[in-house]
Design a protein around this motif. Structure first.
Motif, short mmCIF file in Angstrom:
data_model
loop_
_atom_site.label_atom_id
_atom_site.label_comp_id
_atom_site.label_asym_id
_atom_site.label_seq_id
_atom_site.Cartn_x
_atom_site.Cartn_y
_atom_site.Cartn_z
N ASP A 164 0.83 -1.21 0.00
CA ASP A 164 0.00 0.00 0.00
C ASP A 164 0.86 1.26 0.00
O ASP A 164 0.57 2.22 -0.73
N THR A 214 3.91 1.52 -1.11
CA THR A 214 4.59 1.61 -2.41
C THR A 214 3.65 2.21 -3.45
O THR A 214 4.07 3.02 -4.29
N ARG A 215 2.39 1.82 -3.40
CA ARG A 215 1.41 2.42 -4.33
C ARG A 215 1.24 3.91 -4.05
O ARG A 215 1.12 4.72 -4.98
N ASP A 216 1.20 4.28 -2.77
CA ASP A 216 1.09 5.70 -2.43
C ASP A 216 2.30 6.48 -2.95
O ASP A 216 2.15 7.60 -3.45
N THR A 255 4.12 5.73 -5.53
CA THR A 255 3.98 5.83 -6.98
C THR A 255 3.02 6.95 -7.35
O THR A 255 3.25 7.70 -8.31
N ARG A 256 1.94 7.10 -6.58
CA ARG A 256 0.99 8.18 -6.86
C ARG A 256 1.65 9.55 -6.67
O ARG A 256 1.38 10.49 -7.43
N TYR A 316 -4.00 -9.04 -3.40
CA TYR A 316 -2.55 -8.89 -3.23
C TYR A 316 -1.81 -10.02 -3.93
O TYR A 316 -0.78 -9.81 -4.59
#
Length: 453
Positions: free
Chosen positions: A154, A156-158, A160-161, A356
């Motif tokens: 989660d 890591t996705r943040d 990337t955003r 996941y």
């Protein structure tokens, strides 16, 4: 036309399909759970005792003591959001046998009243008749590991955003550096952004900050860095870079903690042995220990060490829960649905599964598809006739089958079959007949002559 006589097929019940006499079912809500207890009565009849229990630690523990005193053989919970966790964890700690079931499998019969009381009674009746299939809930140590790996995904996705927001900010400032650099997160681009924040506006000096292979693109960088980067862009870029750096620090800390948790996982039980009978501690070395398992998983094409950690956290190191690779693939929802009615067979799409696990397997399949390996060749063969989506699902399924074999056998290691696996095993005579038939269908006369050595 007479039908062919067939031998009767015997289908044995699974362990969870046994008929039980003393059961309990809980319809879970956010603040409480509606409990239904069904036990034999003195007159031989069966009845249901329904009562609410607050979703607090003390109340659930008292419920566990009551159920233990009544000799309950199975407690069933419906997987409602995350509200089931307090009941599952505490009743499991009390020593009660407990199962979590999918809400799709316990829907009430249409036309019957719908209430918490009716739902928990219906759930209890299904439990005592063995008509429910329990969901996979890993042991406590694996659940802790799963919390860490999911949080890292989660974050890591943040991160990337935030990189994407920073790229949009540069586009607003007419800075087109991302058309030259492979990624905005490269060290060269980061140095250029920091220089812009400090007030540097000369595109030639900014281009001089390029490193490595980007130095050869100096002329293109000068044109891309000639923009309108002003004070408000600098302030917003500073905020975004601060968020990115903070998330990077937390991700690194989670990675260190995940390595420790994997090293502390108990060694899984041998195939056919229940996980509760496994030794509580492992010696730290050997092919069956979780760190060694992780190393073997990372040998599969497309799987990085971090991907292997996520897979280990989602499925656990013990494959006794999944008797065959097909069971694991079906649980992950990577096998298409099959529906049969009479002589007709209807195929279906893969349904939703663990997001996941399916996410990392999809990423691994995409990476493996670009390699000169068996998995890469499998993707290239399927994509021609089925499309990219189905080809990636097929490769992800193959990866999960390999994972099952590596987890089920602590001595197994991955050996790639090679990209020429299919071509070396082709039936040449059959292929020859097929090609000749195709040419003859076009009205041609074919004469075959063996080629010179």
């Amino acid at each position: 036309m007479a039908r062919t006589k067939r031998e009767p097929q015997e289908i044995l019940d699974e362990q969870h399909e046994q008929v039980l006499q003393r059961v309990c079912a809980i319809d879970v809500a956010k603040g409480f759970g509606q409990v239904c207890v069904r036990v034999p009565r003195a007159d031989g009849r069966r009845g249901s005792k329904v009562f609410p229990v607050d979703a607090t630690t003390g109340e659930v523990l008292r419920l566990g003591e009551t159920l233990l005193g009544q000799g309950i053989e199975m407690v069933t919970l419906e997987s409602t959001s995350d509200y089931w966790r307090i009941f599952y964890y505490l009743l499991e700690a009390c020593g009660l046998p407990i199962q979590l079931v999918n809400a799709r499998d316990v829907k009430n019969v249409p036309g019957r009243p719908k209430s918490d009381t009716h739902d928990c009674v219906w759930l209890a009746k299904l439990t005592e008749r063995g008509m429910l299939r329990p969901s996979f809930v890993p042991p406590a140590a694996v659940r802790v590991l799963r919390d860490y790996t999911r949080t890292r995904v989660d974050l890591t996705r943040d991160r990337t955003r935030h990189w994407q927001r920073l790229e949009k900010l540069l586009e607003d400032a007419l800075i087109k550096v991302t058309t030259i650099a492979s990624k905005i997160s490269t060290v060269s681009v980061r140095d250029m952004i920091n220089a812009l924040i400090r007030g540097e506006r000369d595109p030639h000096r900014l281009a001089d900050l390029a490193r490595g292979s980007m130095r050869a693109k100096h002329r293109d960088l000068v044109r891309a860095l000639d923009g309108r980067f002003d004070a408000h862009h600098a302030e917003l870029a500073t905020i975004l870079l601060g968020q990115i750096d903070s998330l990077t620090t937390e991700i690194d800390r989670l990675t260190t903690r995940i390595d420790q948790l994997i090293a502390d996982l108990p060694t899984p039980a041998p195939p056919g042995q229940h996980s509760d009978q496994a030794p509580p501690e492992h010696p730290g070395t050997g092919p069956g220990t979780p760190p060694a398992i992780l190393h073997r998983l990372a040998g599969i094409p497309g799987i990085s060490p971090q991907t292997a950690q996520v897979i280990l956290a989602e499925v656990g190191p013990d494959m006794n829960r999944f008797p065959t690779a097909r069971h694991l693939v079906a649980w992950a929802r990577l096998s298409p649905q099959l529906k049969q009615s009479g002589a007709k067979h209807f195929g279906g799409k893969t349904s939703k599964g663990n997001p996941y696990l399916k996410g990392v397997l999809g990423t691994a399949a995409a990476s493996a598809s670009r390699t000169n390996t068996f998995l890469g060749e499998r993707y290239r063969r399927i994509v021609k006739r089925r499309g990219k989506g189905k080809a990636l699902v097929a490769v992800a399924r193959s990866i999960l089958v390999i994972v099952w074999h590596l987890l089920a056998d602590p001595t197994a290691t991955y050996h790639d079959l090679g990209a020429d696996y299919y071509t070396t095993r082709i039936d040449k005579e059959r292929r020859q007949r097929h090609l000749v038939q195709q040419l003859e269908a076009l009205g041609l006369q074919v004469t075959l002559t063996p080629a010179a050595a």
